[in-house]
Design an enzyme around this catalytic site. Structure first.
Site, PDB file in Angstrom:
ATOM      1  N   LYS A  17      -5.679   7.731   3.530  1.00 32.64           N
ATOM      2  CA  LYS A  17      -4.417   7.692   4.281  1.00 32.64           C
ATOM      3  C   LYS A  17      -3.244   8.103   3.398  1.00 32.64           C
ATOM      4  O   LYS A  17      -3.292   8.040   2.154  1.00 32.64           O
ATOM      5  CB  LYS A  17      -4.176   6.308   4.872  1.00 32.64           C
ATOM      6  CG  LYS A  17      -4.185   5.136   3.871  1.00 32.64           C
ATOM      7  CD  LYS A  17      -2.894   4.941   3.101  1.00 32.64           C
ATOM      8  CE  LYS A  17      -2.963   3.782   2.122  1.00 32.64           C
ATOM      9  NZ  LYS A  17      -1.781   3.719   1.218  1.00 32.64           N
ATOM     10  N   ALA A 105      -7.736   3.990  -6.993  1.00 31.83           N
ATOM     11  CA  ALA A 105      -6.429   3.435  -7.358  1.00 31.83           C
ATOM     12  C   ALA A 105      -5.352   4.507  -7.270  1.00 31.83           C
ATOM     13  O   ALA A 105      -4.479   4.615  -8.124  1.00 31.83           O
ATOM     14  CB  ALA A 105      -6.470   2.821  -8.766  1.00 31.83           C
ATOM     15  N   MET A 108      -4.177   5.907  -1.743  1.00 38.29           N
ATOM     16  CA  MET A 108      -4.657   6.519  -0.498  1.00 38.29           C
ATOM     17  C   MET A 108      -5.704   5.671   0.232  1.00 38.29           C
ATOM     18  O   MET A 108      -6.291   6.112   1.212  1.00 38.29           O
ATOM     19  CB  MET A 108      -5.233   7.907  -0.767  1.00 38.29           C
ATOM     20  CG  MET A 108      -4.196   8.939  -1.169  1.00 38.29           C
ATOM     21  SD  MET A 108      -4.893  10.607  -1.127  1.00 38.29           S
ATOM     22  CE  MET A 108      -5.219  10.826   0.632  1.00 38.29           C
ATOM     23  N   GLY A 109      -5.927   4.457  -0.240  1.00 40.51           N
ATOM     24  CA  GLY A 109      -6.800   3.547   0.482  1.00 40.51           C
ATOM     25  C   GLY A 109      -8.273   3.880   0.429  1.00 40.51           C
ATOM     26  O   GLY A 109      -8.996   3.607   1.391  1.00 40.51           O
ATOM     27  N   GLY A 110      -8.758   4.420  -0.687  1.00 35.03           N
ATOM     28  CA  GLY A 110     -10.170   4.772  -0.785  1.00 35.03           C
ATOM     29  C   GLY A 110     -11.091   3.572  -0.682  1.00 35.03           C
ATOM     30  O   GLY A 110     -12.092   3.594   0.038  1.00 35.03           O
ATOM     31  N   ALA A 113     -11.163   2.414   2.832  1.00 38.56           N
ATOM     32  CA  ALA A 113     -12.009   3.277   3.655  1.00 38.56           C
ATOM     33  C   ALA A 113     -13.482   2.918   3.472  1.00 38.56           C
ATOM     34  O   ALA A 113     -14.252   2.896   4.438  1.00 38.56           O
ATOM     35  CB  ALA A 113     -11.768   4.738   3.300  1.00 38.56           C
ATOM     36  N   ASP A 145      -4.993  -2.533   4.097  1.00 36.09           N
ATOM     37  CA  ASP A 145      -5.216  -1.166   4.576  1.00 36.09           C
ATOM     38  C   ASP A 145      -6.541  -0.981   5.317  1.00 36.09           C
ATOM     39  O   ASP A 145      -6.772   0.069   5.912  1.00 36.09           O
ATOM     40  CB  ASP A 145      -5.191  -0.184   3.390  1.00 36.09           C
ATOM     41  CG  ASP A 145      -3.809  -0.028   2.780  1.00 36.09           C
ATOM     42  OD1 ASP A 145      -2.816  -0.373   3.446  1.00 36.09           O
ATOM     43  OD2 ASP A 145      -3.723   0.428   1.631  1.00 36.09           O
TER      44      ASP A 145
END
Length: 310
Positions: A17, A105, A108-110, A113, A145
């Protein structure tokens, strides 16, 4: 609920994201902040494949270095799988294979996800058939997130970012991501923001306890107008991130010099997201950033949230 093993494996894809807008409220006594953010899911994906197993385990592959990621019970995907198993009364475990492409980190919300994809994958693998609202409730317990990674599209997040309202976005928005060679701790960035606010308390407006997303952001998304959205991009965490990693400022300037409508730190960074006018402009910007020896990726949004692909 009856346990029903239905398939030999399940593969789920979940997006990273970008935070198009982020206001951070005042620091609460519990050490957290309320936020108001506009999320957009973009076409950089994590893939989680779930296999039946007697125990819970996870292994990684993909385009980025995963050597520092924990593979024990502290891993967010393992926590997601165990939480779903407990709720459903599943007597067995799962083996997770995660193909990582979203920066670690990186703002982007890895990891979120991964957790969202794991919930969807285990739900399908075990045949638990939870409703979307039930999965969203579990997701919210895992992190702010994670519910958005499950939902996808474009949404407004309030509270800790986990109270979601879908936002209408027409058309596609084209982005170029400048991927840093390092990660940043989200708590460290929030701490830097709090220190900055305390140090400059006499000069800065007092942060509200209940921030909101500017209407200009919603209007730009509804219109599908990249130029209007560029004028509305905002992130309260950006100054703190740039103070901790000042080299990012020069990259923001470079992107805007080479045609980006605007650049912004995504979340707590250090990933930088540049909004382009269209697909052609995004390609030109990617080439320019790559020529400057930066890792630059083209993505578009909004895209769907976590969903089964095999």
């Amino acid at each position: 609920m009856t346990f029903a093993q239905t398939v030999p494996s399940v593969r789920v894809r979940a997006p990273g994201k970008i935070n198009l807008f982020m206001k951070v409220g005042a620091l609460h006594d519990d050490g957290y902040h309320d936020v108001a953010t506009a999320y957009q899911a973009v076409s950089l994906y994590e893939e989680v494949t779930a296999y039946p197993s007697e125990t819970f385990s996870v292994e990684f592959s993909g385009s980025i270095d995963t050597s520092a990621l924990p593979a024990d019970r502290t891993n967010l995907a393992i926590r997601a799988a165990k939480m779903l198993a407990r709720k459903a009364g599943i007597p067995t475990g799962v083996r997770l294979e995660i193909q990582k492409n979203v920066p670690i980190a990186g703002g982007m919300g890895g990891g979120s996800a991964d957790a969202a994809a794991t919930l969807v994958a285990c739900d399908a693998l075990w045949g638990t058939e939870f409703a979307k609202d039930e999965l969203l409730a579990l997701a919210a317990k895992l992190g702010a997130d994670v519910p958005f990674s499950l939902m996808g599209g474009t949404a407004i997040g309030t509270g800790r970012g986990d109270r979601l309202s879908p936002a209408l976005a027409t058309g596609d928005f084209h982005w170029v991501l400048a991927i840093a060679e390092f990660g940043m701790s989200t708590p460290l960035v929030y701490g830097e923001l709090d220190r900055h606010r305390e140090l400059h308390a006499n000069e800065l407006a007092v942060p509200t306890s209940s921030p909101s997303v500017d209407t200009a952001v919603l209007q730009a998304l509804r219109a599908g107008d990249a130029r209007l959205l560029a004028d509305s991009l905002h992130n309260d965490l950006q100054a703190a991130t740039l103070h901790l990693a000042p080299g990012l400022g020069a990259i923001l300037e470079l992107g805007e010099k080479h045609g980006a409508l605007a650049g912004i730190v995504s979340g707590s960074g250090p990933t930088l997201a540049f909004l382009a006018a269209d697909a052609d402009a995004a390609l030109e910007l990617q080439v320019a950033l790559s020529a400057a020896r930066l890792t630059a990726l083209r993505v578009h949004g909004p895209v769907h949230g976590a969903r089964v692909i095999h």
